[in-house]
Design an enzyme around this catalytic site. Structure first.
Site, PDB file in Angstrom:
ATOM      1  N   LYS A 185     -30.529  -6.044  -0.872  1.00 11.42           N
ATOM      2  CA  LYS A 185     -30.558  -5.348  -2.065  1.00 11.42           C
ATOM      3  C   LYS A 185     -29.856  -6.205  -3.208  1.00 11.42           C
ATOM      4  CE  LYS A 185     -29.700  -2.120  -5.464  1.00 11.42           C
ATOM      5  NZ  LYS A 185     -29.736  -3.310  -6.384  1.00 11.42           N
ATOM      6  N   GLU A 259     -16.730  -8.420  -1.505  1.00  8.30           N
ATOM      7  CA  GLU A 259     -15.900  -9.325  -2.684  1.00  8.30           C
ATOM      8  C   GLU A 259     -16.087  -8.661  -3.930  1.00  8.30           C
ATOM      9  OE1 GLU A 259     -14.782 -11.995  -1.592  1.00  8.30           O
ATOM     10  OE2 GLU A 259     -15.723 -12.529   0.329  1.00  8.30           O
ATOM     11  N   CYS A 293     -16.774 -14.559 -10.878  1.00 10.06           N
ATOM     12  CA  CYS A 293     -15.702 -13.771 -10.550  1.00 10.06           C
ATOM     13  C   CYS A 293     -14.446 -14.695 -10.575  1.00 10.06           C
ATOM     14  CB  CYS A 293     -16.100 -13.278  -9.017  1.00 10.06           C
ATOM     15  SG  CYS A 293     -16.570 -14.524  -8.021  1.00 10.06           S
ATOM     16  N   GLU A 391     -11.165  -6.661 -16.261  1.00 14.64           N
ATOM     17  CA  GLU A 391     -12.207  -7.722 -16.249  1.00 14.64           C
ATOM     18  C   GLU A 391     -13.233  -7.580 -17.236  1.00 14.64           C
ATOM     19  OE1 GLU A 391     -14.908  -7.270 -12.642  1.00 14.64           O
ATOM     20  OE2 GLU A 391     -14.684  -9.495 -12.526  1.00 14.64           O
TER      21      GLU A 391
HETATM   22  P1  NAD Z   1     -22.151  -3.874  -9.732  1.00 18.42           P
HETATM   23  O1  NAD Z   1     -20.968  -3.328  -8.646  1.00 18.42           O
HETATM   24  O2  NAD Z   1     -22.438  -3.032 -10.831  1.00 18.42           O
HETATM   25  O3  NAD Z   1     -23.398  -3.952  -8.961  1.00 18.42           O
HETATM   26  C1  NAD Z   1     -23.650  -4.869  -7.743  1.00 18.42           C
HETATM   27  C2  NAD Z   1     -24.858  -4.361  -6.840  1.00 18.42           C
HETATM   28  O4  NAD Z   1     -24.398  -3.014  -6.185  1.00 18.42           O
HETATM   29  C3  NAD Z   1     -25.937  -4.028  -7.588  1.00 18.42           C
HETATM   30  O5  NAD Z   1     -27.052  -4.594  -6.514  1.00 18.42           O
HETATM   31  C4  NAD Z   1     -26.143  -2.770  -7.867  1.00 18.42           C
HETATM   32  O6  NAD Z   1     -27.470  -2.178  -7.762  1.00 18.42           O
HETATM   33  C5  NAD Z   1     -25.313  -2.148  -6.658  1.00 18.42           C
HETATM   34  N1  NAD Z   1     -24.897  -0.755  -6.745  1.00 18.42           N
HETATM   35  C6  NAD Z   1     -24.473  -0.082  -7.693  1.00 18.42           C
HETATM   36  N2  NAD Z   1     -24.002   1.233  -7.552  1.00 18.42           N
HETATM   37  C7  NAD Z   1     -24.068   1.309  -6.114  1.00 18.42           C
HETATM   38  C8  NAD Z   1     -23.659   2.374  -5.350  1.00 18.42           C
HETATM   39  N3  NAD Z   1     -22.939   3.212  -5.542  1.00 18.42           N
HETATM   40  N4  NAD Z   1     -23.897   1.969  -3.820  1.00 18.42           N
HETATM   41  C9  NAD Z   1     -24.642   0.819  -3.483  1.00 18.42           C
HETATM   42  N5  NAD Z   1     -24.591  -0.269  -4.166  1.00 18.42           N
HETATM   43  C10 NAD Z   1     -24.749   0.145  -5.704  1.00 18.42           C
HETATM   44  O7  NAD Z   1     -21.532  -5.209 -10.047  1.00 18.42           O
HETATM   45  P2  NAD Z   1     -22.304  -6.467 -11.040  1.00 18.42           P
HETATM   46  O8  NAD Z   1     -22.225  -5.681 -12.317  1.00 18.42           O
HETATM   47  O9  NAD Z   1     -23.787  -6.533 -10.654  1.00 18.42           O
HETATM   48  O10 NAD Z   1     -21.597  -7.677 -10.647  1.00 18.42           O
HETATM   49  C11 NAD Z   1     -20.494  -8.130 -11.446  1.00 18.42           C
HETATM   50  C12 NAD Z   1     -19.103  -7.840 -10.529  1.00 18.42           C
HETATM   51  O11 NAD Z   1     -19.431  -8.509  -9.448  1.00 18.42           O
HETATM   52  C13 NAD Z   1     -17.820  -8.202 -11.490  1.00 18.42           C
HETATM   53  O12 NAD Z   1     -16.931  -7.333 -10.986  1.00 18.42           O
HETATM   54  C14 NAD Z   1     -17.356  -9.407 -10.402  1.00 18.42           C
HETATM   55  O13 NAD Z   1     -16.118  -9.947 -10.494  1.00 18.42           O
HETATM   56  C15 NAD Z   1     -17.964  -9.134  -9.230  1.00 18.42           C
HETATM   57  N6  NAD Z   1     -18.124 -10.226  -8.325  1.00 18.42           N
HETATM   58  C16 NAD Z   1     -17.354 -10.602  -7.484  1.00 18.42           C
HETATM   59  C17 NAD Z   1     -17.424 -11.977  -6.586  1.00 18.42           C
HETATM   60  C18 NAD Z   1     -16.265 -12.268  -5.633  1.00 18.42           C
HETATM   61  O14 NAD Z   1     -16.752 -13.046  -4.766  1.00 18.42           O
HETATM   62  N7  NAD Z   1     -15.035 -11.529  -5.407  1.00 18.42           N
HETATM   63  C19 NAD Z   1     -18.558 -12.691  -6.758  1.00 18.42           C
HETATM   64  C20 NAD Z   1     -19.346 -12.499  -7.886  1.00 18.42           C
HETATM   65  C21 NAD Z   1     -19.299 -11.267  -8.605  1.00 18.42           C
END
Ligand code: NAD
Length: 487
Positions: A185, A259, A293, A391
């Site tokens: 996804k 993550e 991140c 963040e």
């Molecule tokens: P997000 O959590 O908004 O979305 C990530 C994914 O989750 C998307 O595909 C989204 O459609 C899906 N999603 C959203 N709500 C959901 C739910 N209720 N159930 C299941 N799936 C759902 O994150 P984002 O804005 O796309 O990414 C940015 C974030 O990712 C930042 O917080 C960043 O720190 C984090 N990040 C962490 C790492 C790491 O390795 N720790 C790496 C990259 C990004």
């Protein structure tokens, strides 16, 4: 700013789901328009999958697990993984352009980090999987105990938008190496490279149904997280989404790997090599528009070099070019979406309200064309400031002076996050002492973002659950059955 100038001739694409080896559209007919954050131009249509498409994808994955894939000899599977890496490299230019169109990041970065590392994820696990052994214990003359490794089953891979292909393949490669089938996804914000990847997988010899993909928003991810027949979810994204997934996955007790977000500190001592520190701090602050991140968003500098550090850091930041992602000289491209741009601008307002001093930046750039924000350095904010605690995930850093090791450690650890940190010092004993006291999953000393795929990758506290990388990934995507053979 000319954001289409220098753009290679690669067409953007519509994004359909990929189920059982075929591109398909949603039964509901629902889709949305995907757009380029650097120009606001429409890139194409993306399907919105619901419970129906998720269920079809999971059923295809379950069937494939019990078919040819489940019985495939290790060597053949490893060769397929290697071939996927080769095909990613063959289509590197096309994939890099699509990644840049979707994310707004500079093309050189898509090439050197996203696509190159995506191929490398497959090469790494193609090798790694052929070396994995299992535990065995001889209990005197009584018994031999040995573990048999099996795939977990059908795994859901839910990904964010900041490093789309790189992070998707960082999960998919070990999942396939360990023999699982998967439903991907991708983020709704950056769906294009995953769509091409689906075809690459088939071209490389992955049997139909082994990897499926359903596009859509959070509801689509939620349908995957709560599906009865999904055995594990590997998720990268925001901490708050991680909580929602944990809740959705609870009734069926799925295995989880998370993550999540971070607010990572850079700790700079007076005895550090200042020029090298600043060169790397520039990257850890602003590369990928600060949308990594692992970016070091909280910078703590020992007071005796605080003024000199700021003067040099601001001077270097002035030289950063913001703009057209297809211009090879661009350092900072567009933020990924209007929503994210508004979030970052909101934090700049909060910093002003909190009394922060802007040494450079603080504004949008060419706002009518795309979602560009200047690299921004803010001082004068305490550890209770929202801009220091939360963040922002944009090209925005805060800089704070400190006097003692104890004081800086207290500030560094005063956060719900615990993803990564960088420590800058030429004193090896101090480096070891400070690193071991920082509450983070990864600490870099005199460097940043230097990765070896065998090492544990992940966060503590609210930055994650479990670790990825080498044996850690392999263990997550495996189940072990211990067999006791009585002698
Ligand atoms: P997000 O959590 O908004 O979305 C990530 C994914 O989750 C998307 O595909 C989204 O459609 C899906 N999603 C959203 N709500 C959901 C739910 N209720 N159930 C299941 N799936 C759902 O994150 P984002 O804005 O796309 O990414 C940015 C974030 O990712 C930042 O917080 C960043 O720190 C984090 N990040 C962490 C790492 C790491 O390795 N720790 C790496 C990259 C990004």
């Amino acid at each position: 700013m000319q954001t289409t100038e220098n753009r290679p001739n690669v067409k953007s694409i519509d994004c359909d789901h990929y189920i059982n080896g075929k591109y398909v559209q949603s039964g509901s007919g629902k889709s949305f328009e995907n757009s380029n954050p650097a120009t606001k131009e429409v890139l194409g249509n993306v399907q919105i999958g619901g419970e129906e498409e998720v269920d079809q994808a999971v059923k295809a994955a379950r069937k494939a697990l019990n078919g040819e894939w489940g019985k495939m000899p290790l060597k053949k599977r490893s060769n397929i993984l290697r071939k996927i890496g080769d095909l990613i490299k063959e289509r590197q230019e096309e994939l890099a352009v699509l990644e840049t169109l979707d994310t707004g990041k500079p093309l050189w970065l898509s090439n050197s980090v996203d696509i190159d590392r995506a191929a490398n994820n497959f090469y790494f696990f193609a090798d790694y999987m052929t070396t994995v052994g299992n535990e065995s214990y001889q209990q005197d003359d009584t018994a031999i105990h040995y573990a048999v490794r099996k795939p977990v089953g059908v795994v859901g891979l839910i990904n964010p938008w900041n490093l789309p292909l790189f992070l998707m393949t960082w999960k998919l490669a070990p999942a396939l190496a360990a023999g699982n089938t998967a439903v991907m996804k991708p983020s709704e914000v950056t769906p294009m490279t995953a769509t091409v990847l689906a075809q690459i997988l088939t071209d490389a010899g992955v049997p139909d149904g082994v990897v499926n993909m359903v596009h859509g928003f959070g509801e689509t991810g939620a349908a995957l997280s709560s599906h009865d027949d999904v055995d594990a979810i590997a998720f990268t994204g925001e901490t708050i989404t991680g909580s929602a997934i944990m809740k959705a996955a609870a009734p069926t007790l799925k295995k989880l790997s998370f993550e999540l977000g971070g607010k990572n500190p850079n700790v700079i001592f007076a005895d550090a090599d200042l020029d090298e520190t600043i060169e790397t701090t520039l990257k850890s602050s602003f590369v990928n528009q600060g949308e990594v991140c692992l970016c070091g968003a909280r910078i703590y500098v020992e007071r005796s070099i605080y003024d000199e550090f700021l003067e040099k850091f601001v001077e270097k930041t002035k030289g950063m070019k913001v703009g057209n992602p297809f211009d090879p000289d661009t350092n900072v491209g567009a933020l990924v979406s209007e929503e994210h741009y508004n979030k970052v601008l909101k934090y700049l307002d909060i910093a002003k309200e909190e009394g922060g001093e802007f040494l450079i930046g603080g504004n949008a750039v060419d706002a009518d064309k795309g979602y560009f924000v200047e690299p921004t350095i803010i001082t004068g904010l305490g550890n209770d400031s929202r801009c220091v605690r939360e963040e922002i995930f944009g090209p925005v850093v805060t800089v704070t002076p400190f006097d003692t090791e104890e004081e800086v450690l207290e500030q560094v650890n005063d956060t719900p996050y615990g993803l990564s940190a960088s420590v800058w010092t030429s004193d090896v004993k101090r480096a070891a002492r400070v690193s071991s006291q920082i509450e983070a999953g990864m600490v870099w000393v005199n460097t940043w973002f230097l990765r070896d795929l065998r090492t544990p990758f992940g966060g503590m506290k609210q930055s994650g659950l479990g670790r990825e990388g080498g044996a850690h990934s392999f263990d997550f995507y495996s189940e072990l059955t211990n067999v006791t053979l009585k002698l």
